[in-house]
Motif scaffolding. Structure first.
Motif, PDB file in Angstrom:
ATOM      1  N   VAL A 165       0.853  -1.184   0.000  1.00  0.00           N
ATOM      2  CA  VAL A 165       0.000   0.000   0.000  1.00  0.00           C
ATOM      3  C   VAL A 165       0.888   1.232   0.000  1.00  0.00           C
ATOM      4  N   LEU A 166       0.314   2.353  -0.395  1.00  0.00           N
ATOM      5  CA  LEU A 166       1.033   3.628  -0.397  1.00  0.00           C
ATOM      6  C   LEU A 166       0.421   4.500   0.687  1.00  0.00           C
ATOM      7  N   LEU A 167       1.195   4.746   1.722  1.00  0.00           N
ATOM      8  CA  LEU A 167       0.739   5.521   2.865  1.00  0.00           C
ATOM      9  C   LEU A 167       1.106   6.988   2.662  1.00  0.00           C
ATOM     10  N   LYS A 168       0.126   7.864   2.823  1.00  0.00           N
ATOM     11  CA  LYS A 168       0.370   9.302   2.639  1.00  0.00           C
ATOM     12  C   LYS A 168       1.064   9.843   3.880  1.00  0.00           C
ATOM     13  N   MET A 169       2.219  10.443   3.662  1.00  0.00           N
ATOM     14  CA  MET A 169       2.986  11.012   4.767  1.00  0.00           C
ATOM     15  C   MET A 169       2.986  12.531   4.628  1.00  0.00           C
ATOM     16  N   LEU A 170       3.877  13.178   5.321  1.00  0.00           N
ATOM     17  CA  LEU A 170       3.984  14.630   5.261  1.00  0.00           C
ATOM     18  C   LEU A 170       4.249  15.110   3.839  1.00  0.00           C
ATOM     19  N   SER A 171       3.791  16.275   3.534  1.00  0.00           N
ATOM     20  CA  SER A 171       3.955  16.939   2.225  1.00  0.00           C
ATOM     21  C   SER A 171       3.479  16.060   1.060  1.00  0.00           C
ATOM     22  N   ASP A 172       2.376  15.356   1.253  1.00  0.00           N
ATOM     23  CA  ASP A 172       1.732  14.543   0.218  1.00  0.00           C
ATOM     24  C   ASP A 172       2.634  13.490  -0.410  1.00  0.00           C
ATOM     25  N   ARG A 173       3.658  13.094   0.286  1.00  0.00           N
ATOM     26  CA  ARG A 173       4.543  12.040  -0.212  1.00  0.00           C
ATOM     27  C   ARG A 173       3.933  10.685   0.118  1.00  0.00           C
TER      28      ARG A 173
END
Length: 170
Positions: free
Chosen positions: A145-153
């Motif tokens: 899965v792709l987890l959304k982190m800070l600054s939309d990364r």
């Protein structure tokens, strides 16, 4: 010789025993099951598609209703006003097709789940977070899965398939 499909009820969580018993007596049985990823590794890996039910293909006049009423672990055939209700052949065909589609998708969890769909992480250190489903990893019960982190990364992470669930549409 008029053979029809009938829905047979089993006692709670006795479907597997009843299914084996019917096979031993050489009845034609359709018992649809789905592969699941249980939280407890000792739990069953297959779950009935219709808990408490399976389908038998018999000539009820030859076999008799009492065969299924008094069979250990069985409750009896589904009936209305004392008459066993037959299940149409095309309905059995559609159930078989649907169960095969779910199995081909990798299980109920993956059925209809496409790359980019939003999922919720249900357990582990990231429980409660939302992520984008990326891919089912081949040869395993793991997903990326792709987890959304800070600054939309978006950060890729691998999880057990049982740790994610499809986000409900609101």
């Amino acid at each position: 010789m008029a053979r029809y499909w009938y829905a047979l009820r089993s006692k709670p969580r006795k479907e597997e025993v009843l299914w084996r018993q019917l096979h031993a007596q050489e009845f034609e049985v359709f018992f649809p099951r789905l592969k699941v990823q249980p939280v407890n590794p000792r739990s069953r890996k297959l779950r009935p598609y219709f808990p408490g039910y399976m389908f038998v293909h018999v000539d009820i006049d030859m076999v008799g209703l009492s065969t299924f009423q008094w069979m250990p672990h069985a409750i009896g055939l589904v009936n209305f006003d004392g008459e066993p209700a037959s299940v149409p052949e095309n309905f059995i065909f559609e159930i078989r097709k649907r169960v095969e589609e779910i199995a081909a998708a990798g299980g109920e969890l993956f059925d209809g789940l496409k790359q980019g769909d939003i999922v919720r992480i249900s357990s582990g250190p990231f429980a409660g977070y939302e992520a984008l489903f990326d891919i089912r990893l081949p040869g395993s019960e793991r997903v990326r899965v792709l987890l959304k982190m800070l600054s939309d990364r978006r950060v890729p992470m691998e999880l057990n398939a049982g740790q994610i669930e499809r986000k409900r549409k609101t």
